[in-house]
Motif scaffolding. Structure first.
Motif, short mmCIF file in Angstrom:
data_model
loop_
_atom_site.label_atom_id
_atom_site.label_comp_id
_atom_site.label_asym_id
_atom_site.label_seq_id
_atom_site.Cartn_x
_atom_site.Cartn_y
_atom_site.Cartn_z
N LEU A 1 19.31 58.14 -13.83
CA LEU A 1 20.70 58.41 -13.47
C LEU A 1 20.83 59.70 -12.68
O LEU A 1 21.64 59.79 -11.75
CB LEU A 1 21.56 58.48 -14.74
N LYS A 2 20.03 60.71 -12.98
CA LYS A 2 20.05 61.98 -12.24
C LYS A 2 19.63 61.78 -10.79
O LYS A 2 20.08 62.51 -9.91
CB LYS A 2 19.11 63.00 -12.89
N LYS A 3 18.76 60.82 -10.53
CA LYS A 3 18.24 60.60 -9.19
C LYS A 3 19.16 59.73 -8.32
O LYS A 3 19.02 59.68 -7.11
CB LYS A 3 16.85 59.96 -9.27
N LEU A 4 20.09 59.02 -8.94
CA LEU A 4 20.99 58.13 -8.21
C LEU A 4 22.26 58.87 -7.80
O LEU A 4 22.71 59.78 -8.50
CB LEU A 4 21.38 56.94 -9.10
N PRO A 5 22.87 58.50 -6.67
CA PRO A 5 24.13 59.13 -6.27
C PRO A 5 25.25 58.76 -7.26
O PRO A 5 25.53 57.58 -7.47
CB PRO A 5 24.40 58.57 -4.87
N SER A 6 25.86 59.77 -7.87
CA SER A 6 26.85 59.53 -8.92
C SER A 6 28.09 58.79 -8.42
O SER A 6 28.75 58.11 -9.20
CB SER A 6 27.26 60.84 -9.58
N ALA A 7 28.39 58.88 -7.14
CA ALA A 7 29.54 58.16 -6.59
C ALA A 7 29.28 56.66 -6.48
O ALA A 7 30.21 55.87 -6.39
CB ALA A 7 29.90 58.72 -5.22
N LYS A 8 28.01 56.27 -6.53
CA LYS A 8 27.67 54.86 -6.34
C LYS A 8 27.16 54.16 -7.60
O LYS A 8 27.11 52.93 -7.64
CB LYS A 8 26.62 54.72 -5.24
N PHE A 9 26.78 54.92 -8.62
CA PHE A 9 26.23 54.31 -9.84
C PHE A 9 26.88 54.92 -11.08
O PHE A 9 27.16 56.12 -11.12
CB PHE A 9 24.71 54.52 -9.91
N GLN A 10 27.11 54.08 -12.08
CA GLN A 10 27.76 54.51 -13.31
C GLN A 10 27.00 53.97 -14.51
O GLN A 10 26.61 52.81 -14.53
CB GLN A 10 29.20 53.98 -13.34
N ARG A 11 26.81 54.81 -15.52
CA ARG A 11 26.20 54.34 -16.76
C ARG A 11 27.30 53.72 -17.60
O ARG A 11 28.25 54.39 -17.99
CB ARG A 11 25.54 55.51 -17.49
N ILE A 12 27.18 52.43 -17.89
CA ILE A 12 28.24 51.72 -18.61
C ILE A 12 27.88 51.48 -20.08
O ILE A 12 28.71 51.03 -20.85
CB ILE A 12 28.56 50.38 -17.93
N HIS A 13 26.64 51.77 -20.43
CA HIS A 13 26.15 51.51 -21.78
C HIS A 13 24.91 52.37 -21.94
O HIS A 13 24.34 52.82 -20.95
CB HIS A 13 25.81 50.02 -21.91
N HIS A 14 24.48 52.61 -23.15
CA HIS A 14 23.29 53.45 -23.30
C HIS A 14 22.04 52.80 -22.73
O HIS A 14 21.02 53.45 -22.55
CB HIS A 14 23.08 53.88 -24.76
N ARG A 15 22.13 51.52 -22.37
CA ARG A 15 20.98 50.81 -21.81
C ARG A 15 21.16 50.35 -20.37
O ARG A 15 20.25 49.78 -19.79
CB ARG A 15 20.66 49.59 -22.67
N TYR A 16 22.36 50.57 -19.79
CA TYR A 16 22.64 49.99 -18.47
C TYR A 16 23.27 50.98 -17.50
O TYR A 16 24.21 51.70 -17.84
CB TYR A 16 23.58 48.79 -18.59
N ILE A 17 22.78 50.97 -16.25
CA ILE A 17 23.39 51.65 -15.12
C ILE A 17 23.70 50.56 -14.10
O ILE A 17 22.87 49.71 -13.83
CB ILE A 17 22.43 52.68 -14.48
N VAL A 18 24.92 50.59 -13.55
CA VAL A 18 25.30 49.56 -12.58
C VAL A 18 25.86 50.21 -11.32
O VAL A 18 26.38 51.32 -11.36
CB VAL A 18 26.35 48.57 -13.15
N PRO A 19 25.75 49.51 -10.18
CA PRO A 19 26.38 50.02 -8.97
C PRO A 19 27.91 49.86 -9.08
O PRO A 19 28.40 48.79 -9.44
CB PRO A 19 25.82 49.14 -7.85
N VAL A 20 28.64 50.92 -8.80
CA VAL A 20 30.09 50.93 -8.93
C VAL A 20 30.72 49.83 -8.08
O VAL A 20 31.69 49.19 -8.51
CB VAL A 20 30.66 52.32 -8.56
N GLY A 21 30.19 49.58 -6.92
CA GLY A 21 30.74 48.56 -6.03
C GLY A 21 30.64 47.14 -6.57
O GLY A 21 31.31 46.24 -6.08
#
Length: 60
Positions: free
Chosen positions: A25-45
């Motif tokens: 998550l630190k390496k991904l652009p925060s404007a484009k990715f969101q952590r939605i669960h303790h096990r999942y990161i998804v693209p906001v779009g």
């Protein structure tokens, strides 16, 4: 598989990486990715809708 991350994309097969999700998550652009669960990161779009299920959980 505590610190193994499976990355899915639209073009490739899933990629398995040994790294904590917090570090990914630190390496991904925060404007484009969101952590939605303790096990999942998804693209906001790709998020179509969001609902708060907290009130439904409290009823039981």
């Amino acid at each position: 598989m505590e610190n193994y991350i499976r990355t899915h994309s639209t073009n490739d097969k899933p990629i398995l990486t040994l790294m904590p999700l917090k570090e990914v998550l630190k390496k991904l652009p925060s404007a484009k990715f969101q952590r939605i669960h303790h096990r999942y990161i998804v693209p906001v779009g790709k998020i179509r809708s969001s609902q708060n299920h907290k009130s439904a959980i409290n009823r039981y």
